[in-house]
Write an enzyme that holds these catalytic residues in place. Structure first.
Site, mmCIF file in Angstrom:
data_model
loop_
_atom_site.group_PDB
_atom_site.id
_atom_site.type_symbol
_atom_site.label_atom_id
_atom_site.label_comp_id
_atom_site.label_asym_id
_atom_site.label_seq_id
_atom_site.Cartn_x
_atom_site.Cartn_y
_atom_site.Cartn_z
ATOM 1 N N PHE A 146 0.862 -1.175 0.000
ATOM 2 C CA PHE A 146 0.000 0.000 0.000
ATOM 3 C C PHE A 146 0.900 1.227 0.000
ATOM 4 C CE2 PHE A 146 -3.609 -2.478 2.091
ATOM 5 C CZ PHE A 146 -4.362 -2.492 0.927
ATOM 6 N N SER B 213 -0.820 -3.002 14.190
ATOM 7 C CA SER B 213 -0.491 -4.122 15.081
ATOM 8 C C SER B 213 -0.691 -3.733 16.536
ATOM 9 C CB SER B 213 0.956 -4.567 14.857
ATOM 10 O OG SER B 213 1.188 -4.898 13.512
ATOM 11 N N HIS C 122 -5.363 -9.191 7.951
ATOM 12 C CA HIS C 122 -3.911 -9.053 7.962
ATOM 13 C C HIS C 122 -3.274 -10.019 8.955
ATOM 14 C CE1 HIS C 122 0.072 -7.249 8.063
ATOM 15 N NE2 HIS C 122 -0.268 -6.514 7.036
ATOM 16 N N TYR D 291 6.121 8.204 40.795
ATOM 17 C CA TYR D 291 6.826 9.323 40.145
ATOM 18 C C TYR D 291 6.020 9.955 39.006
ATOM 19 C CZ TYR D 291 8.219 5.404 37.123
ATOM 20 O OH TYR D 291 8.224 4.297 36.321
ATOM 21 N N VAL E 69 5.105 3.405 27.804
ATOM 22 C CA VAL E 69 4.822 4.613 28.577
ATOM 23 C C VAL E 69 5.237 5.844 27.773
ATOM 24 C CG1 VAL E 69 5.325 5.900 30.692
ATOM 25 C CG2 VAL E 69 5.034 3.424 30.790
ATOM 26 N N GLY E 70 6.499 5.882 27.341
ATOM 27 C CA GLY E 70 6.973 6.999 26.536
ATOM 28 C C GLY E 70 6.299 7.035 25.185
#
Length: 514
Positions: A103, A175, A213, A358, A379-380
């Site tokens: 694609f 995904s 897929h 934190y 997380v990031g």
């Protein structure tokens, strides 16, 4: 300036390694980025003339560049020279207007600028407080796109009455969207079944058409589903290779009768092989009988649904639990950018939330903000919302629709050419901008012979460097895929590709058995 920014007189003096190291020296930033932008501009000017597929062997780059990292610094011009002379010749040029494989991976000036600025700011927006603008921009861009797609307000982060129950997040790929929704559906099913911990996972079953897929089946395994309970439901020409709701019901009911728990159904709008469309509303109705989660994978074709004439492919979406689409495929927004929408954001965050000391803060505790870390695996996260917003803000709905319609029109032009040549056949109806075609078996040629003829045609086409096509298998037949949509493509490129295909196609007698 020469090709790809080549300028042999521009090399600066060798850096002084004893000087203070300033990786963000403002003058260096300006100079390096100017050279990088010149390279990019020249690349787009010249990419049409480059072979789409490179002629290199595995390991070539380590032979051309040093196998060990350098000890001392070098002028940035040296780095750019090595990029031009060693890296570019080994690239498959997805940006080429002669790229028709897989694609499209579309791009635009606005998206590149947005990605560059986001990279420079380098924010890590795991919580709203960590970067309010990054979270707010992502929420805004997702809600804008939801409106272009005419999604129900239940999928939006903000509505006219305030914060909604649904919401979205920008992930890297489809995904990831499948994985996080599978996890949420898994946990919901375990709660419904009264499972202690994860003891009932072996009873959970998931469903998709055989055209879905392959990443879906991979994500199922990662989410812990028993491979024996991953149902791949056969499709055929009678439904244009879309999922048959009657077959889905039969399989789900058999599982329920056997004591399994139908948990998740993946419907696709625009499958990778043939652009088949699963009937979203009918699939949702079947899944509702078993309280199963329904996810819609509209990674490619979702972009087309910003045009009213294609929106019907999403009919029934108000009854599904989640939908994802990838603007990096067909909406001029560079990788990576997959937009996931869920009808109930809490069902996602309940499974993915982390709350270490934190990261605790007043904004999160207020319940008034979205912490996007709780809607993804990690997380990031990057500032992906900026480039998507810049694309929509810069080009507007009208030009984005024009872009989609132009690609579809070029694909129809190619389809008409194929149908007009009696050596070829269109294998499945064209829904969007993908044409699946092949040389027909004629005379003494068997279908197996035709498969080999088509394989040779594809190989010979790709060897020319003037076009790049990929293949698939539909109904046990080897089929060529011609995907229109590269951002630089014009009608002349499609016509040239068809001329090349006709020229490269050998006379039928050459392939007949002796």
């Amino acid at each position: 300036m020469g090709s790809l920014g080549t300028n042999p007189t521009s090399f600066s003096a060798i850096p002084d390694d004893k000087a203070a190291f300033e990786p963000l020296n403002p003058e260096d930033v300006r100079a390096y980025l100017h050279k990088a932008v010149d390279f990019i501009s020249d690349y787009y000017t010249n990419v049409e003339s480059m072979p789409v597929l490179p002629n290199v062997k595995p390991g070539y780059l380590q032979d051309e560049l040093t196998a060990s990292p350098p000890t001392y610094s070098a002028p940035f011009d040296v780095t750019m020279k090595e990029l031009r002379t060693s890296v570019v010749p080994g690239m498959t040029h997805w940006a080429s207007p002669n790229f028709f494989a897989f694609f499209p991976s579309t791009n635009s000036a606005a998206a590149i600028a947005g990605d560059l600025i986001a990279s420079a700011m380098n924010t890590v927006g795991f919580t709203w407080q960590a970067s309010p603008a990054a979270t707010e921009m992502e929420v805004l861009a997702l809600d804008w796109l939801a409106q272009l797609l005419r999604l129900p307000t239940t999928f939006m982060n903000r509505t006219s009455t305030g914060r909604g129950t649904g919401g979205g997040v920008i992930l890297g790929t489809t995904s990831e969207a499948m994985l996080v929704t599978l996890v949420a559906a898994r946990d919901a099913a375990l709660r419904r079944s009264g499972s202690v911990g994860v003891s009932d996972i072996p009873r959970l079953a998931v469903y998709a058409a055989d055209q879905t897929h392959s990443t879906f089946f991979k994500a199922c395994r990662l989410a812990g589903f028993d491979p024996a309970n991953i149902r791949s439901i056969s499709t055929g020409p009678e439904t244009n290779y879309g999922l048959d709701p009657a077959k889905l019901l039969e399989v789900m009911q058999a599982d329920a009768d056997a004591g399994l728990v139908p948990t998740y159904v993946c419907a696709t709008v625009g499958t990778t092989s043939s652009n088949a469309v699963d009937p979203v509303g009918a699939v949702a109705d079947v899944a509702a009988m078993f309280n199963a989660w329904v996810h819609v994978d509209a990674a490619y074709a979702g972009s087309a649904c910003i045009c009213p004439e294609f929106r019907h492919h999403l009919d029934g979406v108000e009854r599904v639990d989640s939908i994802s689409m990838s603007p990096h495929k067909w909406l001029l927004t560079c990788l990576d950018c997959t937009c996931l929408y869920v009808r109930d954001a809490h069902r996602l965050s309940d499974s993915l939330e982390t709350n270490p000391e934190y990261l605790k803060n007043d904004a999160t505790d207020s319940g008034e903000v979205t912490d996007l870390k709780d809607m993804q695996v990690g997380v990031g996260r990057r500032f992906r919302g900026l480039k998507l917003w810049m694309v929509m803000r810069t080009y507007g709905t009208t030009k984005l629709q024009e872009h989609i319609r132009s690609d579809v029109a070029m694909a129809k032009m190619f389809e008409d050419s194929v149908r007009a040549d009696d050596r070829f056949e269109v294998v499945v109806p064209r829904n969007f901008a993908l044409v699946c075609f092949r040389i027909k078996a004629r005379g003494d040629m068997t279908e197996e012979d035709a498969d080999e003829v088509n394989r040779l045609l594809m190989e010979n086409l790709n060897k020319t460097g003037k076009a790049y096509l990929a293949h698939t298998v539909v109904g046990d037949r080897f089929v060529l895929r011609f995907a229109v949509g590269s951002s630089l493509q014009e009608e002349r490129h499609v016509r040239s590709a068809w001329d090349l295909i006709k020229k490269t196609t050998s006379p039928p007698g050459r392939y007949q058995r002796s």
